[in-house]
Design a protein around this motif. Sequence first.
Motif, PDB file in Angstrom:
ATOM      1  N   GLY A 111     -35.521 -24.474   8.773  1.00  0.00           N
ATOM      2  CA  GLY A 111     -36.413 -24.749   7.668  1.00  0.00           C
ATOM      3  C   GLY A 111     -37.697 -23.936   7.816  1.00  0.00           C
ATOM      4  N   ASP A 112     -38.226 -23.450   6.679  1.00  0.00           N
ATOM      5  CA  ASP A 112     -39.445 -22.629   6.647  1.00  0.00           C
ATOM      6  C   ASP A 112     -39.358 -21.492   7.666  1.00  0.00           C
ATOM      7  OD1 ASP A 112     -41.859 -21.771   5.757  1.00  0.00           O
ATOM      8  OD2 ASP A 112     -43.007 -23.530   6.375  1.00  0.00           O
ATOM      9  N   LYS A 113     -38.212 -20.831   7.666  1.00  0.00           N
ATOM     10  CA  LYS A 113     -37.904 -19.825   8.688  1.00  0.00           C
ATOM     11  C   LYS A 113     -38.939 -18.707   8.748  1.00  0.00           C
ATOM     12  CE  LYS A 113     -34.341 -16.389   9.822  1.00  0.00           C
ATOM     13  NZ  LYS A 113     -33.040 -15.825   9.386  1.00  0.00           N
ATOM     14  N   GLU A 114     -39.369 -18.202   7.597  1.00  0.00           N
ATOM     15  CA  GLU A 114     -40.285 -17.069   7.575  1.00  0.00           C
ATOM     16  C   GLU A 114     -41.593 -17.413   8.274  1.00  0.00           C
ATOM     17  OE1 GLU A 114     -39.469 -14.113   6.388  1.00  0.00           O
ATOM     18  OE2 GLU A 114     -37.488 -14.748   5.706  1.00  0.00           O
ATOM     19  N   THR A 115     -42.130 -18.601   7.988  1.00  0.00           N
ATOM     20  CA  THR A 115     -43.396 -19.012   8.586  1.00  0.00           C
ATOM     21  C   THR A 115     -43.245 -19.237  10.082  1.00  0.00           C
ATOM     22  OG1 THR A 115     -44.025 -20.078   6.515  1.00  0.00           O
ATOM     23  CG2 THR A 115     -45.290 -20.668   8.466  1.00  0.00           C
ATOM     24  N   VAL A 116     -42.158 -19.905  10.479  1.00  0.00           N
ATOM     25  CA  VAL A 116     -41.920 -20.164  11.902  1.00  0.00           C
ATOM     26  C   VAL A 116     -41.822 -18.859  12.680  1.00  0.00           C
ATOM     27  CG1 VAL A 116     -40.279 -21.097  13.579  1.00  0.00           C
ATOM     28  CG2 VAL A 116     -40.864 -22.430  11.539  1.00  0.00           C
ATOM     29  N   ILE A 117     -41.040 -17.910  12.185  1.00  0.00           N
ATOM     30  CA  ILE A 117     -40.861 -16.640  12.887  1.00  0.00           C
ATOM     31  C   ILE A 117     -42.172 -15.866  12.946  1.00  0.00           C
ATOM     32  CG2 ILE A 117     -39.769 -14.365  12.720  1.00  0.00           C
ATOM     33  CD1 ILE A 117     -37.227 -15.724  11.902  1.00  0.00           C
ATOM     34  N   SER A 118     -42.960 -15.909  11.879  1.00  0.00           N
ATOM     35  CA  SER A 118     -44.250 -15.235  11.887  1.00  0.00           C
ATOM     36  C   SER A 118     -45.153 -15.786  12.980  1.00  0.00           C
ATOM     37  CB  SER A 118     -44.927 -15.388  10.520  1.00  0.00           C
ATOM     38  OG  SER A 118     -46.217 -14.831  10.525  1.00  0.00           O
ATOM     39  N   LYS A 119     -45.210 -17.112  13.107  1.00  0.00           N
ATOM     40  CA  LYS A 119     -46.023 -17.735  14.150  1.00  0.00           C
ATOM     41  C   LYS A 119     -45.500 -17.393  15.538  1.00  0.00           C
ATOM     42  CE  LYS A 119     -48.993 -20.109  11.647  1.00  0.00           C
ATOM     43  NZ  LYS A 119     -50.461 -19.848  11.717  1.00  0.00           N
ATOM     44  N   LEU A 120     -44.183 -17.378  15.683  1.00  0.00           N
ATOM     45  CA  LEU A 120     -43.596 -17.080  16.992  1.00  0.00           C
ATOM     46  C   LEU A 120     -43.836 -15.627  17.380  1.00  0.00           C
ATOM     47  CD1 LEU A 120     -40.219 -19.028  16.811  1.00  0.00           C
ATOM     48  CD2 LEU A 120     -42.320 -19.673  18.006  1.00  0.00           C
ATOM     49  N   LYS A 165     -28.994 -17.247   8.089  1.00  0.00           N
ATOM     50  CA  LYS A 165     -28.894 -16.078   8.973  1.00  0.00           C
ATOM     51  C   LYS A 165     -27.686 -15.220   8.601  1.00  0.00           C
ATOM     52  CE  LYS A 165     -28.266 -14.840  13.859  1.00  0.00           C
ATOM     53  NZ  LYS A 165     -28.196 -15.353  15.251  1.00  0.00           N
ATOM     54  N   LEU A 166     -26.543 -15.840   8.371  1.00  0.00           N
ATOM     55  CA  LEU A 166     -25.346 -15.094   7.972  1.00  0.00           C
ATOM     56  C   LEU A 166     -25.546 -14.416   6.616  1.00  0.00           C
ATOM     57  CD1 LEU A 166     -22.633 -17.729   8.998  1.00  0.00           C
ATOM     58  CD2 LEU A 166     -23.290 -15.673  10.280  1.00  0.00           C
ATOM     59  N   LEU A 167     -26.209 -15.113   5.712  1.00  0.00           N
ATOM     60  CA  LEU A 167     -26.496 -14.534   4.397  1.00  0.00           C
ATOM     61  C   LEU A 167     -27.412 -13.325   4.531  1.00  0.00           C
ATOM     62  CD1 LEU A 167     -26.449 -14.554   1.302  1.00  0.00           C
ATOM     63  CD2 LEU A 167     -28.302 -16.250   1.378  1.00  0.00           C
ATOM     64  N   SER A 218     -27.930 -24.453   5.578  1.00  0.00           N
ATOM     65  CA  SER A 218     -28.372 -24.529   6.963  1.00  0.00           C
ATOM     66  C   SER A 218     -29.045 -23.236   7.395  1.00  0.00           C
ATOM     67  CB  SER A 218     -27.172 -24.797   7.879  1.00  0.00           C
ATOM     68  OG  SER A 218     -26.306 -23.668   7.893  1.00  0.00           O
ATOM     69  N   GLY A 219     -29.860 -23.328   8.443  1.00  0.00           N
ATOM     70  CA  GLY A 219     -30.491 -22.136   8.980  1.00  0.00           C
ATOM     71  C   GLY A 219     -29.480 -21.102   9.425  1.00  0.00           C
ATOM     72  N   THR A 220     -28.348 -21.571   9.936  1.00  0.00           N
ATOM     73  CA  THR A 220     -27.295 -20.652  10.368  1.00  0.00           C
ATOM     74  C   THR A 220     -26.709 -19.891   9.189  1.00  0.00           C
ATOM     75  OG1 THR A 220     -26.748 -22.047  12.260  1.00  0.00           O
ATOM     76  CG2 THR A 220     -25.067 -20.489  11.518  1.00  0.00           C
TER      77      THR A 220
END
Length: 243
Positions: A81-90, A148-150, A143-145
């Motif tokens: 969830g909110d993948k873009e924001t999480v990855i940016s912070k990480l 990712k596949l998409l 799902s997040g998975t």
Amino acid sequence: MKILLIGYGTMNVITAKLAEDAGHDIAGVIARGENHDIPYPAFNRIDEAQADVAIDFSHPELILPLLEDEVKTPLVIATTGDKETVISKLNDKSQNTPVFFSANMSYGVHVLNEVLKKALSMLDEFDLEMMERHHNKKVDAPSGTLVKLLDTALAHRDGSYPVYDRSDIHEKRKPEEIGVSAIRGGSIVGTHDVIFAKDDEVIEISHQAQSKEIFANGALKAASELVNKAPNFYDYNNLFEER
């Protein structure tokens, strides 16, 4: 290892048990707003626990505020969830500490994604549909998975786009479409299917998770490797490269 758990839902309950069975120590838990009988010390900030590594199976509402603080503890993050924001912070945190992120901690799902890349290069004239199935308590969809596949498919098919709902589409399918479906029911752990279809033939690639322990074991394996890594952003593509 001394492990801090971020979130204490089903996944980190399993992670704690498997970690202790393997001889690791649980330094504590951050689980603000979660009503659980937690048998470990409670913390409000990641570095307060003085753990060797933190393992997160939570949600953006919990992990994102924690990433606003300075963090030196290595991080294994499985939030969806909110993948873009999480990855940016990480990515920001990875300048000062090793960070591992995967929307699915199963190594088998990583292999599925690699197989998908190969299939996409060979089956460009096939229609592509993607489907995931999960238990009825999962709140995000797809799902997040599957996201990712998409993303992998979109990167390999110029001009393609996802279609999440055909109920208002009254015309034949376009070749550029990538169908995306999510099913929720019962106690399904997690199934991801990629379907390539052409006249007179269908090729399916599938991954089925048969227990949630595969995700916890994946996180623990990643954590064991991450604690010896230099600051950087890691995933399954580079985590196990030789130092």
